[in-house]
Design a protein around this motif. Sequence first.
Motif, PDB file in Angstrom:
ATOM      1  N   ILE A   1       3.967  15.678 -20.815  1.00  0.00           N
ATOM      2  CA  ILE A   1       4.405  15.428 -19.435  1.00  0.00           C
ATOM      3  C   ILE A   1       3.207  15.080 -18.560  1.00  0.00           C
ATOM      4  O   ILE A   1       3.294  14.245 -17.653  1.00  0.00           O
ATOM      5  N   PHE A   2       2.044  15.702 -18.834  1.00  0.00           N
ATOM      6  CA  PHE A   2       0.824  15.367 -18.095  1.00  0.00           C
ATOM      7  C   PHE A   2       0.480  13.892 -18.275  1.00  0.00           C
ATOM      8  O   PHE A   2       0.190  13.190 -17.301  1.00  0.00           O
ATOM      9  N   ILE A   3       0.542  13.419 -19.502  1.00  0.00           N
ATOM     10  CA  ILE A   3       0.255  12.005 -19.774  1.00  0.00           C
ATOM     11  C   ILE A   3       1.297  11.114 -19.108  1.00  0.00           C
ATOM     12  O   ILE A   3       0.969  10.051 -18.580  1.00  0.00           O
ATOM     13  N   ALA A   4       2.551  11.558 -19.084  1.00  0.00           N
ATOM     14  CA  ALA A   4       3.592  10.793 -18.390  1.00  0.00           C
ATOM     15  C   ALA A   4       3.271  10.668 -16.900  1.00  0.00           C
ATOM     16  O   ALA A   4       3.479   9.610 -16.287  1.00  0.00           O
ATOM     17  N   GLY A   5       2.747  11.731 -16.300  1.00  0.00           N
ATOM     18  CA  GLY A   5       2.336  11.670 -14.897  1.00  0.00           C
ATOM     19  C   GLY A   5       1.216  10.666 -14.681  1.00  0.00           C
ATOM     20  O   GLY A   5       1.214   9.931 -13.690  1.00  0.00           O
ATOM     21  N   LEU A   6       0.269  10.631 -15.603  1.00  0.00           N
ATOM     22  CA  LEU A   6      -0.807   9.646 -15.510  1.00  0.00           C
ATOM     23  C   LEU A   6      -0.265   8.224 -15.632  1.00  0.00           C
ATOM     24  O   LEU A   6      -0.731   7.304 -14.938  1.00  0.00           O
ATOM     25  N   VAL A   7       0.716   8.052 -16.513  1.00  0.00           N
ATOM     26  CA  VAL A   7       1.336   6.721 -16.677  1.00  0.00           C
ATOM     27  C   VAL A   7       2.054   6.314 -15.390  1.00  0.00           C
ATOM     28  O   VAL A   7       1.967   5.161 -14.968  1.00  0.00           O
ATOM     29  N   VAL A   8       2.729   7.258 -14.750  1.00  0.00           N
ATOM     30  CA  VAL A   8       3.406   6.952 -13.481  1.00  0.00           C
ATOM     31  C   VAL A   8       2.379   6.535 -12.428  1.00  0.00           C
ATOM     32  O   VAL A   8       2.606   5.604 -11.657  1.00  0.00           O
TER      33      VAL A   8
ATOM     34  N   ALA B   1       0.823  -1.206   0.000  1.00  0.00           N
ATOM     35  CA  ALA B   1       0.000   0.000   0.000  1.00  0.00           C
ATOM     36  C   ALA B   1       0.861   1.261   0.000  1.00  0.00           C
ATOM     37  O   ALA B   1       0.579   2.214  -0.731  1.00  0.00           O
ATOM     38  N   TRP B   2       1.901   1.269   0.817  1.00  0.00           N
ATOM     39  CA  TRP B   2       2.766   2.446   0.876  1.00  0.00           C
ATOM     40  C   TRP B   2       3.483   2.675  -0.448  1.00  0.00           C
ATOM     41  O   TRP B   2       3.606   3.809  -0.916  1.00  0.00           O
ATOM     42  N   THR B   3       3.958   1.616  -1.078  1.00  0.00           N
ATOM     43  CA  THR B   3       4.621   1.748  -2.377  1.00  0.00           C
ATOM     44  C   THR B   3       3.658   2.299  -3.416  1.00  0.00           C
ATOM     45  O   THR B   3       4.001   3.223  -4.173  1.00  0.00           O
ATOM     46  N   CYS B   4       2.459   1.757  -3.444  1.00  0.00           N
ATOM     47  CA  CYS B   4       1.441   2.215  -4.381  1.00  0.00           C
ATOM     48  C   CYS B   4       1.151   3.699  -4.182  1.00  0.00           C
ATOM     49  O   CYS B   4       1.158   4.478  -5.144  1.00  0.00           O
ATOM     50  N   VAL B   5       0.935   4.107  -2.958  1.00  0.00           N
ATOM     51  CA  VAL B   5       0.577   5.499  -2.674  1.00  0.00           C
ATOM     52  C   VAL B   5       1.721   6.454  -3.004  1.00  0.00           C
ATOM     53  O   VAL B   5       1.506   7.504  -3.613  1.00  0.00           O
ATOM     54  N   ILE B   6       2.947   6.096  -2.636  1.00  0.00           N
ATOM     55  CA  ILE B   6       4.077   6.990  -2.890  1.00  0.00           C
ATOM     56  C   ILE B   6       4.305   7.177  -4.386  1.00  0.00           C
ATOM     57  O   ILE B   6       4.498   8.303  -4.866  1.00  0.00           O
ATOM     58  N   ILE B   7       4.268   6.088  -5.151  1.00  0.00           N
ATOM     59  CA  ILE B   7       4.463   6.200  -6.598  1.00  0.00           C
ATOM     60  C   ILE B   7       3.329   7.011  -7.227  1.00  0.00           C
ATOM     61  O   ILE B   7       3.562   7.863  -8.090  1.00  0.00           O
TER      62      ILE B   7
ATOM     63  N   GLY C   1       3.431  10.569  -9.350  1.00  0.00           N
ATOM     64  CA  GLY C   1       2.763  10.741 -10.638  1.00  0.00           C
ATOM     65  C   GLY C   1       1.787  11.902 -10.626  1.00  0.00           C
ATOM     66  O   GLY C   1       1.700  12.666 -11.596  1.00  0.00           O
ATOM     67  N   ALA C   2       1.055  12.077  -9.523  1.00  0.00           N
ATOM     68  CA  ALA C   2       0.118  13.192  -9.418  1.00  0.00           C
ATOM     69  C   ALA C   2       0.866  14.527  -9.395  1.00  0.00           C
ATOM     70  O   ALA C   2       0.402  15.515  -9.980  1.00  0.00           O
ATOM     71  N   LEU C   3       2.012  14.556  -8.743  1.00  0.00           N
ATOM     72  CA  LEU C   3       2.823  15.770  -8.721  1.00  0.00           C
ATOM     73  C   LEU C   3       3.310  16.116 -10.128  1.00  0.00           C
ATOM     74  O   LEU C   3       3.234  17.276 -10.559  1.00  0.00           O
ATOM     75  N   ILE C   4       3.789  15.111 -10.853  1.00  0.00           N
ATOM     76  CA  ILE C   4       4.237  15.331 -12.233  1.00  0.00           C
ATOM     77  C   ILE C   4       3.087  15.854 -13.088  1.00  0.00           C
ATOM     78  O   ILE C   4       3.231  16.825 -13.835  1.00  0.00           O
ATOM     79  N   ALA C   5       1.915  15.211 -12.957  1.00  0.00           N
ATOM     80  CA  ALA C   5       0.760  15.630 -13.754  1.00  0.00           C
ATOM     81  C   ALA C   5       0.311  17.041 -13.381  1.00  0.00           C
ATOM     82  O   ALA C   5      -0.066  17.830 -14.261  1.00  0.00           O
ATOM     83  N   ALA C   6       0.356  17.389 -12.104  1.00  0.00           N
ATOM     84  CA  ALA C   6      -0.061  18.726 -11.674  1.00  0.00           C
ATOM     85  C   ALA C   6       0.879  19.795 -12.203  1.00  0.00           C
ATOM     86  O   ALA C   6       0.428  20.853 -12.669  1.00  0.00           O
ATOM     87  N   ILE C   7       2.161  19.541 -12.136  1.00  0.00           N
ATOM     88  CA  ILE C   7       3.130  20.512 -12.663  1.00  0.00           C
ATOM     89  C   ILE C   7       2.946  20.662 -14.174  1.00  0.00           C
ATOM     90  O   ILE C   7       2.960  21.777 -14.700  1.00  0.00           O
ATOM     91  N   ALA C   8       2.753  19.540 -14.861  1.00  0.00           N
ATOM     92  CA  ALA C   8       2.549  19.597 -16.310  1.00  0.00           C
ATOM     93  C   ALA C   8       1.269  20.347 -16.651  1.00  0.00           C
ATOM     94  O   ALA C   8       1.215  21.078 -17.647  1.00  0.00           O
ATOM     95  N   PHE C   9       0.240  20.201 -15.836  1.00  0.00           N
ATOM     96  CA  PHE C   9      -1.008  20.917 -16.072  1.00  0.00           C
ATOM     97  C   PHE C   9      -0.800  22.429 -15.961  1.00  0.00           C
ATOM     98  O   PHE C   9      -1.311  23.202 -16.772  1.00  0.00           O
ATOM     99  N   VAL C  10      -0.024  22.832 -14.956  1.00  0.00           N
ATOM    100  CA  VAL C  10       0.225  24.261 -14.744  1.00  0.00           C
ATOM    101  C   VAL C  10       1.042  24.856 -15.889  1.00  0.00           C
ATOM    102  O   VAL C  10       0.769  25.970 -16.343  1.00  0.00           O
ATOM    103  N   ILE C  11       2.028  24.105 -16.390  1.00  0.00           N
ATOM    104  CA  ILE C  11       2.848  24.635 -17.484  1.00  0.00           C
ATOM    105  C   ILE C  11       2.271  24.288 -18.859  1.00  0.00           C
ATOM    106  O   ILE C  11       2.887  24.589 -19.880  1.00  0.00           O
ATOM    107  N   ALA C  12       1.091  23.671 -18.870  1.00  0.00           N
ATOM    108  CA  ALA C  12       0.359  23.340 -20.099  1.00  0.00           C
ATOM    109  C   ALA C  12       1.177  22.480 -21.052  1.00  0.00           C
ATOM    110  O   ALA C  12       1.310  22.767 -22.238  1.00  0.00           O
ATOM    111  N   ASN C  13       1.727  21.377 -20.516  1.00  0.00           N
ATOM    112  CA  ASN C  13       2.496  20.445 -21.329  1.00  0.00           C
ATOM    113  C   ASN C  13       1.778  19.097 -21.319  1.00  0.00           C
ATOM    114  O   ASN C  13       1.815  18.357 -20.335  1.00  0.00           O
ATOM    115  N   THR C  14       1.132  18.774 -22.423  1.00  0.00           N
ATOM    116  CA  THR C  14       0.305  17.568 -22.506  1.00  0.00           C
ATOM    117  C   THR C  14       1.116  16.291 -22.376  1.00  0.00           C
ATOM    118  O   THR C  14       0.693  15.349 -21.700  1.00  0.00           O
TER     119      THR C  14
END
Length: 94
Positions: free
Chosen positions: A59-66, A34-40, A44-57
């Motif tokens: 990297i956003f998809i990469a965050g979803l993949v993570v 559970a801890w491994t799942c949540v941390i990873i 991924g959510a952090l990557i997707a959020a940053i990509a959303f703010v800088i409007a980079n599709t």
Amino acid sequence: MSKATVSASQSAGAEIHNGVDHSEPTGHGNSPAAWTCVIIMLIGALIAAIAFVIANTSIFIAGLVVMLVGLLAGLVMRKAGYGVGGSKLKNSGH
């Protein structure tokens, strides 16, 4: 507020409250899987959020993949015995 006392018909150690059986602890997913799942997934959510703010599709998809990889890692670890009550987490008596 009422200062009425609790009636004697209610027992202090009642196992059923409002129709819900509380005799078994629910657990909260405190396991390596559970801890491994949540941390990873948080990474991924952090990557997707940053990509959303800088409007980079891409990297956003990469965050979803993570996040998907985190979910799969948790499932694989649970099947391998690292989930709640898993075989790898049994106390060996030491």
